[in-house]
Design an enzyme around this catalytic site. Structure first.
Site, short mmCIF file in Angstrom:
data_model
loop_
_atom_site.label_atom_id
_atom_site.label_comp_id
_atom_site.label_asym_id
_atom_site.label_seq_id
_atom_site.Cartn_x
_atom_site.Cartn_y
_atom_site.Cartn_z
N THR A 168 33.02 4.90 -102.92
CA THR A 168 32.06 4.22 -103.81
C THR A 168 30.63 4.47 -103.39
O THR A 168 30.33 4.64 -102.20
CB THR A 168 32.32 2.70 -103.82
OG1 THR A 168 31.18 2.04 -104.37
CG2 THR A 168 32.53 2.14 -102.42
N TYR A 205 32.62 -4.80 -98.68
CA TYR A 205 33.36 -3.85 -99.52
C TYR A 205 32.92 -2.42 -99.21
O TYR A 205 33.74 -1.54 -98.90
CB TYR A 205 33.15 -4.20 -100.99
CG TYR A 205 33.53 -3.11 -101.95
CD1 TYR A 205 34.84 -2.66 -102.02
CD2 TYR A 205 32.58 -2.53 -102.78
CE1 TYR A 205 35.19 -1.64 -102.90
CE2 TYR A 205 32.91 -1.53 -103.66
CZ TYR A 205 34.22 -1.09 -103.71
OH TYR A 205 34.56 -0.08 -104.58
N1 LIG Z 1 35.55 -0.22 -110.94
C1 LIG Z 1 34.52 0.42 -110.40
O1 LIG Z 1 33.42 0.46 -110.96
C2 LIG Z 1 34.68 1.18 -109.10
C3 LIG Z 1 33.56 1.87 -108.60
C4 LIG Z 1 33.69 2.54 -107.37
C5 LIG Z 1 34.91 2.57 -106.70
N2 LIG Z 1 35.99 1.90 -107.22
C6 LIG Z 1 37.26 1.98 -106.51
O2 LIG Z 1 38.28 2.43 -107.40
C7 LIG Z 1 39.54 1.88 -107.02
C8 LIG Z 1 40.20 1.25 -108.23
O3 LIG Z 1 39.34 0.23 -108.74
P1 LIG Z 1 39.73 -0.59 -110.04
O4 LIG Z 1 38.46 -1.00 -110.69
O5 LIG Z 1 40.75 0.15 -110.83
O6 LIG Z 1 40.38 -1.89 -109.40
P2 LIG Z 1 41.69 -2.68 -109.82
O7 LIG Z 1 41.63 -3.98 -109.08
O8 LIG Z 1 41.86 -2.72 -111.29
O9 LIG Z 1 42.86 -1.79 -109.23
C9 LIG Z 1 43.26 -1.82 -107.88
C10 LIG Z 1 44.78 -1.78 -107.85
O10 LIG Z 1 45.21 -1.74 -106.47
C11 LIG Z 1 46.29 -2.65 -106.30
N3 LIG Z 1 46.29 -3.04 -104.88
C12 LIG Z 1 45.30 -3.67 -104.20
N4 LIG Z 1 45.69 -3.86 -102.92
C13 LIG Z 1 46.92 -3.33 -102.80
C14 LIG Z 1 47.83 -3.22 -101.72
N5 LIG Z 1 47.58 -3.73 -100.50
N6 LIG Z 1 49.02 -2.60 -101.93
C15 LIG Z 1 49.32 -2.10 -103.16
N7 LIG Z 1 48.50 -2.19 -104.21
C16 LIG Z 1 47.32 -2.80 -104.04
C17 LIG Z 1 46.00 -3.77 -107.28
O11 LIG Z 1 47.15 -4.52 -107.63
C18 LIG Z 1 45.42 -3.01 -108.47
O12 LIG Z 1 46.42 -2.62 -109.39
C19 LIG Z 1 39.24 0.91 -105.88
O13 LIG Z 1 39.55 1.56 -104.67
C20 LIG Z 1 37.76 0.64 -106.00
O14 LIG Z 1 37.20 0.33 -104.76
C21 LIG Z 1 35.90 1.19 -108.39
O1 LIG Z 2 28.19 -11.33 -114.73
C1 LIG Z 2 27.51 -10.39 -114.25
C2 LIG Z 2 28.12 -9.26 -113.66
C3 LIG Z 2 27.30 -8.28 -113.12
N1 LIG Z 2 25.96 -8.39 -113.18
C4 LIG Z 2 25.11 -7.33 -112.58
O2 LIG Z 2 25.46 -6.10 -113.16
C5 LIG Z 2 25.40 -5.06 -112.20
C6 LIG Z 2 26.75 -4.38 -112.10
O3 LIG Z 2 27.67 -5.31 -111.54
P1 LIG Z 2 29.25 -5.08 -111.53
O4 LIG Z 2 29.70 -4.66 -112.88
O5 LIG Z 2 29.88 -6.31 -110.93
O6 LIG Z 2 29.41 -3.82 -110.58
P2 LIG Z 2 28.95 -3.60 -109.06
O7 LIG Z 2 28.78 -4.86 -108.34
O8 LIG Z 2 27.78 -2.64 -109.10
O9 LIG Z 2 30.24 -2.94 -108.44
C7 LIG Z 2 31.05 -2.00 -109.18
O10 LIG Z 2 30.50 -0.76 -108.96
C8 LIG Z 2 30.50 -0.37 -107.60
C9 LIG Z 2 29.72 0.90 -107.55
O11 LIG Z 2 28.35 0.55 -107.80
C10 LIG Z 2 31.94 -0.28 -107.15
O12 LIG Z 2 32.05 0.21 -105.87
C11 LIG Z 2 32.61 -1.62 -107.27
O13 LIG Z 2 33.98 -1.52 -106.91
C12 LIG Z 2 32.49 -2.08 -108.68
O14 LIG Z 2 32.97 -3.43 -108.76
C13 LIG Z 2 24.98 -5.74 -110.89
O15 LIG Z 2 23.59 -5.62 -110.76
C14 LIG Z 2 25.33 -7.19 -111.09
O16 LIG Z 2 24.53 -8.07 -110.36
C15 LIG Z 2 25.34 -9.47 -113.76
O17 LIG Z 2 24.13 -9.57 -113.81
N2 LIG Z 2 26.14 -10.46 -114.29
#
Ligand SMILES: NC(=O)c1ccc[n+]([C@@H]2O[C@H](COP(=O)([O-])OP(=O)(O)OC[C@H]3O[C@@H](n4cnc5c(N)ncnc54)[C@H](O)[C@@H]3O)[C@@H](O)[C@H]2O)c1
Ligand SMILES: O=c1ccn([C@@H]2O[C@H](COP(=O)(O)OP(=O)(O)O[C@H]3O[C@H](CO)[C@@H](O)[C@H](O)[C@H]3O)[C@@H](O)[C@H]2O)c(=O)[nH]1
Length: 329
Positions: free
Chosen positions: A119, A143
């Site tokens: 990330t 995180y």
């Molecule tokens: N959503 C974002 O914007 C974002 C940005 C950067 C990185 N990531 C990374 O991408 C990955 C996926 O994120 P997401 O948004 O799909 O999250 P998510 O919570 O939807 O998916 C994570 C999945 O991992 C499973 N999981 C968690 N811990 C586990 C464990 N110990 N054993 C087995 N399964 C487990 C959960 O049940 C879930 O299905 C994460 O590693 C997150 O850090 C997400």
């Molecule tokens: O109710 C809300 C939710 C979010 N935010 C803002 O919106 C932005 C984006 O927030 P969010 O959607 O929660 O994403 P991040 O906290 O930036 O984190 C996401 O994006 C990261 C990369 O930037 C990943 O690593 C994380 O897993 C993923 O949760 C941030 O400034 C938050 O403070 C608000 O103001 N109000």
């Protein structure tokens, strides 16, 4: 002939389920390994499902033995910045120890190609500069620290055991499968775009804007949003990169365009035709002011072409998915 299998940890989650869809479309068989802590059994649609926990070494070994995957895509993690600030132990334990178990099991099974979800949160606070893969990693929340630690584990296992890795540092992932088979469903939801959509349709009273005094053009945080289907495509390109024998590599996955929270709110109004009920609140601990990718590496080296990653398309696809009601149970 059976398809090459890929073990997808977190395949029942938001991003992992989209990756499974694209893997299946590209001729791979995705085998989901997930404990359903934040994922959904209903999201596992494109291959076998092993319900298991990364903390369970025996379950991991059994999954490698049964399915003989050619590679691993490792998505499973806890990933909420706000929660990580108040429960850091939960993040260090699940993300770091879980990943260590996985990597050890993969090496023992001789499965040495691994694609990892890292990330941009590993970069931390850097005064608004564009972030490249060579930017210093100085996370400001548990995180991001846990993800940086996993990157270090991967480095050591590359050197000692011949593990080969593609590390993707994603920026903010948004949108949903435009065909509506899978989408984002977190309960409770914390990500900006789905929270806005819940506010629009009355599932919550309003969106709270976390902080309006950041050193950004309008005082709210700047993020770089990328469509989940584009991200899933990048993962298959990363997998093919490793299978073609290329070196281990780190790639940022973002578009290079940063949007403030207020800008996202106005795009949501345009994309959905509805006002977003919102109010201003204090900063959320652990948030960096600005996270924007300054890198073209994934485009030039992997041939990645993120065609869906305009805010309009991401919000429209998320809105279409949101109105299906998501998963139930
Ligand atoms: N959503 C974002 O914007 C974002 C940005 C950067 C990185 N990531 C990374 O991408 C990955 C996926 O994120 P997401 O948004 O799909 O999250 P998510 O919570 O939807 O998916 C994570 C999945 O991992 C499973 N999981 C968690 N811990 C586990 C464990 N110990 N054993 C087995 N399964 C487990 C959960 O049940 C879930 O299905 C994460 O590693 C997150 O850090 C997400
Ligand atoms: O109710 C809300 C939710 C979010 N935010 C803002 O919106 C932005 C984006 O927030 P969010 O959607 O929660 O994403 P991040 O906290 O930036 O984190 C996401 O994006 C990261 C990369 O930037 C990943 O690593 C994380 O897993 C993923 O949760 C941030 O400034 C938050 O403070 C608000 O103001 N109000």
């Amino acid at each position: 002939m059976t398809s090459a299998r890929v073990l997808v940890t977190g395949g029942a989650g938001y991003i992992g389920s989209h990756a499974c869809k694209v893997l299946a479309a590209r001729g791979y068989e995705p085998v989901t390994f997930d404990n359903l802590s934040t994922g959904w059994a209903q999201a596992v649609k494109f291959g076998p499902f092993v319900q298991g926990d990364l903390m369970d070494r025996a379950a991991l070994a059994a999954a490698f033995a049964e399915y003989q995957p050619v590679a691993v895509m490792h998505f499973a993690a806890f990933s909420q910045v706000g929660e990580a600030m108040v429960e850091p132990g939960k993040y260090w334990r699940n993300n770091v120890l879980g990943s260590l178990n996985l990597v050890e099991a993969a090496v023992e099974a001789g499965c040495l190609d691994l694609v990892f979800s890292s990330t941009c949160a590993t970069y931390g606070e850097q005064d608004g500069v564009l972030l490249t893969e060579d930017s210093v990693q100085q996370p400001i929340n548990a995180y991001g620290s846990s993800k940086r630690a996993i990157e270090e584990i991967l480095r050591d296992f590359r050197a000692a055991h011949g593990l080969r890795t593609v590390i993707f540092r994603y920026f903010n992932v948004a949108g949903a499968d435009p065909e509506g088979e899978v989408g984002e469903c977190h309960r409770p939801e914390t990500h900006l775009i789905p929270v806005m959509l819940e506010a629009i349709d009355g599932q919550r009273p309003e969106l709270v804007v976390h902080g309006t005094d950041y050193p950004t053009p309008d005082g709210t945080c700047v993020r770089d949003y990328v469509h989940v289907m584009d991200l899933a495509e990048a993962h298959v390109l990363g997998l093919d990169w490793l299978r073609a024998g290329h070196e281990s590599r780190v790639f940022n996955l973002g578009t290079g365009a940063g949007f403030t929270v207020r800008e996202v709110i106005s795009h949501a109004r345009a994309a959905t035709g509805h006002k977003v009920p919102h109010r201003e609140g204090p900063r959320r601990e652990g948030d960096a002011a600005s996270l924007v990718s300054g890198s073209q590496r994934a485009l030039s080296e992997l041939g990645w072409d993120p065609t869906r990653s305009s805010l309009k398309t991401m919000i429209k696809d998320a809105w279409t998915w949101h109105r299906t009601g998501g998963y139930s149970g």
